[in-house]
Design a protein around this motif. Structure first.
Motif, PDB file in Angstrom:
ATOM      1  N   THR A 166     -64.276-122.311 -53.867  1.00  8.65           N
ATOM      2  CA  THR A 166     -64.593-122.225 -52.445  1.00  8.65           C
ATOM      3  C   THR A 166     -63.787-121.060 -51.872  1.00  8.65           C
ATOM      4  O   THR A 166     -62.750-120.678 -52.415  1.00  8.65           O
ATOM      5  CB  THR A 166     -64.214-123.516 -51.690  1.00  8.65           C
ATOM      6  OG1 THR A 166     -62.802-123.690 -51.766  1.00  8.65           O
ATOM      7  CG2 THR A 166     -64.925-124.726 -52.267  1.00  8.65           C
ATOM      8  N   TRP A 167     -64.263-120.508 -50.783  1.00 12.99           N
ATOM      9  CA  TRP A 167     -63.625-119.350 -50.168  1.00 12.99           C
ATOM     10  C   TRP A 167     -63.135-119.682 -48.769  1.00 12.99           C
ATOM     11  O   TRP A 167     -62.933-118.798 -47.951  1.00 12.99           O
ATOM     12  CB  TRP A 167     -64.603-118.163 -50.123  1.00 12.99           C
ATOM     13  CG  TRP A 167     -65.320-117.986 -51.424  1.00 12.99           C
ATOM     14  CD1 TRP A 167     -66.638-118.211 -51.670  1.00 12.99           C
ATOM     15  CD2 TRP A 167     -64.762-117.573 -52.677  1.00 12.99           C
ATOM     16  NE1 TRP A 167     -66.933-117.965 -52.984  1.00 12.99           N
ATOM     17  CE2 TRP A 167     -65.792-117.566 -53.619  1.00 12.99           C
ATOM     18  CE3 TRP A 167     -63.483-117.214 -53.074  1.00 12.99           C
ATOM     19  CZ2 TRP A 167     -65.590-117.222 -54.952  1.00 12.99           C
ATOM     20  CZ3 TRP A 167     -63.283-116.863 -54.406  1.00 12.99           C
ATOM     21  CH2 TRP A 167     -64.323-116.865 -55.314  1.00 12.99           C
ATOM     22  N   ASN A 168     -62.914-120.961 -48.483  1.00  9.71           N
ATOM     23  CA  ASN A 168     -62.524-121.401 -47.147  1.00  9.71           C
ATOM     24  C   ASN A 168     -61.239-120.756 -46.643  1.00  9.71           C
ATOM     25  O   ASN A 168     -61.075-120.539 -45.448  1.00  9.71           O
ATOM     26  CB  ASN A 168     -62.365-122.927 -47.103  1.00  9.71           C
ATOM     27  CG  ASN A 168     -63.664-123.644 -47.397  1.00  9.71           C
ATOM     28  OD1 ASN A 168     -64.740-123.071 -47.231  1.00  9.71           O
ATOM     29  ND2 ASN A 168     -63.582-124.874 -47.854  1.00  9.71           N
ATOM     30  N   ALA A 169     -60.309-120.442 -47.528  1.00 10.54           N
ATOM     31  CA  ALA A 169     -59.032-119.876 -47.109  1.00 10.54           C
ATOM     32  C   ALA A 169     -59.112-118.369 -46.857  1.00 10.54           C
ATOM     33  O   ALA A 169     -58.207-117.796 -46.255  1.00 10.54           O
ATOM     34  CB  ALA A 169     -57.954-120.170 -48.141  1.00 10.54           C
ATOM     35  N   ALA A 170     -60.179-117.732 -47.312  1.00  7.31           N
ATOM     36  CA  ALA A 170     -60.329-116.287 -47.093  1.00  7.31           C
ATOM     37  C   ALA A 170     -60.770-116.034 -45.658  1.00  7.31           C
ATOM     38  O   ALA A 170     -61.660-116.709 -45.127  1.00  7.31           O
ATOM     39  CB  ALA A 170     -61.351-115.711 -48.064  1.00  7.31           C
ATOM     40  N   ALA A 171     -60.145-115.057 -45.034  1.00  9.24           N
ATOM     41  CA  ALA A 171     -60.508-114.698 -43.658  1.00  9.24           C
ATOM     42  C   ALA A 171     -61.882-114.033 -43.647  1.00  9.24           C
ATOM     43  O   ALA A 171     -62.244-113.321 -44.585  1.00  9.24           O
ATOM     44  CB  ALA A 171     -59.470-113.755 -43.069  1.00  9.24           C
ATOM     45  N   PRO A 172     -62.655-114.233 -42.576  1.00  7.46           N
ATOM     46  CA  PRO A 172     -63.949-113.551 -42.465  1.00  7.46           C
ATOM     47  C   PRO A 172     -63.745-112.043 -42.286  1.00  7.46           C
ATOM     48  O   PRO A 172     -62.683-111.588 -41.828  1.00  7.46           O
ATOM     49  CB  PRO A 172     -64.585-114.190 -41.234  1.00  7.46           C
ATOM     50  CG  PRO A 172     -63.442-114.724 -40.440  1.00  7.46           C
ATOM     51  CD  PRO A 172     -62.369-115.087 -41.430  1.00  7.46           C
ATOM     52  N   GLY A 173     -64.757-111.278 -42.635  1.00  9.11           N
ATOM     53  CA  GLY A 173     -64.699-109.820 -42.563  1.00  9.11           C
ATOM     54  C   GLY A 173     -64.159-109.248 -41.264  1.00  9.11           C
ATOM     55  O   GLY A 173     -63.300-108.359 -41.296  1.00  9.11           O
ATOM     56  N   PRO A 174     -64.628-109.718 -40.096  1.00 14.34           N
ATOM     57  CA  PRO A 174     -64.128-109.133 -38.843  1.00 14.34           C
ATOM     58  C   PRO A 174     -62.620-109.288 -38.637  1.00 14.34           C
ATOM     59  O   PRO A 174     -62.003-108.492 -37.933  1.00 14.34           O
ATOM     60  CB  PRO A 174     -64.907-109.896 -37.766  1.00 14.34           C
ATOM     61  CG  PRO A 174     -66.172-110.311 -38.447  1.00 14.34           C
ATOM     62  CD  PRO A 174     -65.755-110.623 -39.870  1.00 14.34           C
ATOM     63  N   LEU A 175     -62.005-110.283 -39.259  1.00 11.56           N
ATOM     64  CA  LEU A 175     -60.551-110.435 -39.204  1.00 11.56           C
ATOM     65  C   LEU A 175     -59.883-109.680 -40.349  1.00 11.56           C
ATOM     66  O   LEU A 175     -58.868-109.006 -40.167  1.00 11.56           O
ATOM     67  CB  LEU A 175     -60.159-111.923 -39.273  1.00 11.56           C
ATOM     68  CG  LEU A 175     -58.665-112.225 -39.388  1.00 11.56           C
ATOM     69  CD1 LEU A 175     -57.909-111.749 -38.157  1.00 11.56           C
ATOM     70  CD2 LEU A 175     -58.434-113.710 -39.607  1.00 11.56           C
ATOM     71  N   ALA A 176     -60.466-109.778 -41.539  1.00  7.11           N
ATOM     72  CA  ALA A 176     -59.830-109.219 -42.736  1.00  7.11           C
ATOM     73  C   ALA A 176     -59.859-107.692 -42.777  1.00  7.11           C
ATOM     74  O   ALA A 176     -58.850-107.071 -43.115  1.00  7.11           O
ATOM     75  CB  ALA A 176     -60.506-109.783 -43.981  1.00  7.11           C
ATOM     76  N   GLU A 177     -60.979-107.085 -42.451  1.00  5.25           N
ATOM     77  CA  GLU A 177     -61.093-105.622 -42.599  1.00  5.25           C
ATOM     78  C   GLU A 177     -60.044-104.852 -41.802  1.00  5.25           C
ATOM     79  O   GLU A 177     -59.388-103.959 -42.346  1.00  5.25           O
ATOM     80  CB  GLU A 177     -62.502-105.149 -42.242  1.00  5.25           C
ATOM     81  CG  GLU A 177     -62.706-103.676 -42.501  1.00  5.25           C
ATOM     82  CD  GLU A 177     -64.144-103.216 -42.312  1.00  5.25           C
ATOM     83  OE1 GLU A 177     -64.436-102.069 -42.708  1.00  5.25           O
ATOM     84  OE2 GLU A 177     -64.968-103.987 -41.780  1.00  5.25           O
ATOM     85  N   PRO A 178     -59.833-105.167 -40.505  1.00  2.00           N
ATOM     86  CA  PRO A 178     -58.796-104.429 -39.778  1.00  2.00           C
ATOM     87  C   PRO A 178     -57.393-104.628 -40.352  1.00  2.00           C
ATOM     88  O   PRO A 178     -56.552-103.728 -40.257  1.00  2.00           O
ATOM     89  CB  PRO A 178     -58.872-104.978 -38.351  1.00  2.00           C
ATOM     90  CG  PRO A 178     -60.142-105.735 -38.256  1.00  2.00           C
ATOM     91  CD  PRO A 178     -60.557-106.091 -39.638  1.00  2.00           C
ATOM     92  N   LEU A 179     -57.139-105.784 -40.958  1.00  4.10           N
ATOM     93  CA  LEU A 179     -55.809-106.029 -41.523  1.00  4.10           C
ATOM     94  C   LEU A 179     -55.606-105.263 -42.835  1.00  4.10           C
ATOM     95  O   LEU A 179     -54.516-104.745 -43.089  1.00  4.10           O
ATOM     96  CB  LEU A 179     -55.563-107.523 -41.700  1.00  4.10           C
ATOM     97  CG  LEU A 179     -55.426-108.284 -40.372  1.00  4.10           C
ATOM     98  CD1 LEU A 179     -55.311-109.780 -40.619  1.00  4.10           C
ATOM     99  CD2 LEU A 179     -54.238-107.775 -39.576  1.00  4.10           C
TER     100      LEU A 179
END
Length: 165
Positions: free
Chosen positions: A112-125
């Motif tokens: 499962t990928w529940n702990a991974a942040a969605p793209g709009p949060l992850a990409e800027p980081l």
């Protein structure tokens, strides 16, 4: 934030047959995963850690230190513990976003990928990690966020560590 850091002799990332990032080593190939509570401050902290993390052995010394910069004859990791960082060697980094670092396969056979942040949060980081590394003086190449990337590398050692910020 989570990172898998590999010391490499070289590394490349391609997307649809196009080379989008490439480094010649010694350097680091860094897979970066972002989770929901990560922040720009954590991204900056990860960048500083990557730039100063001592993963290179003492046989790879810059010419300014009075060495030729090549492996000393008969020297190996056992003779020279990890005592130099990318900042010491001006070594390049290849930074690649990798949401699968937050995959959870403890139950069943499908992660499962529940702990991974969605793209709009992850990409800027992930971009913030790269920007901070560059601000510190690093040469940084990247993959392409969200793309189906093919990563090729030559591990040096192999020498791989995990970081959690």
């Amino acid at each position: 934030m989570r990172a898998v850091v590999q010391r490499v002799a070289e590394a490349t990332v391609t997307v649809d047959g196009e080379r989008v990032g490439s480094i010649e080593g010694p350097g680091l190939c860094v897979l970066v995963g972002v989770t929901h509570d990560d922040t720009p401050a954590k991204a900056a902290q990860l960048a500083r850690k990557l730039w100063t993390l001592r993963l290179f052995d003492g046989s790879v010394l810059p010419p300014a230190a009075g060495h030729a910069g090549a492996e000393a004859p008969g020297a190996g990791p056992a003779d020279h513990p990890a005592e130099q960082s990318c900042s010491d060697l001006d070594a390049p980094l290849l930074v690649i976003s990798q949401f699968t670092l937050y995959g959870d396969a403890r139950k069943g056979r499908r992660p499962t990928w529940n702990a991974a942040a969605p793209g709009p949060l992850a990409e800027p980081l992930v971009d913030a990690v790269v920007a901070e590394l560059r601000a510190l003086g690093a040469t940084v190449e990247t993959g392409r966020f969200g793309a189906d990337m093919k990563v090729a590398l030559v591990n040096d050692g192999p020498f791989t560590v995990q970081l959690e910020i």
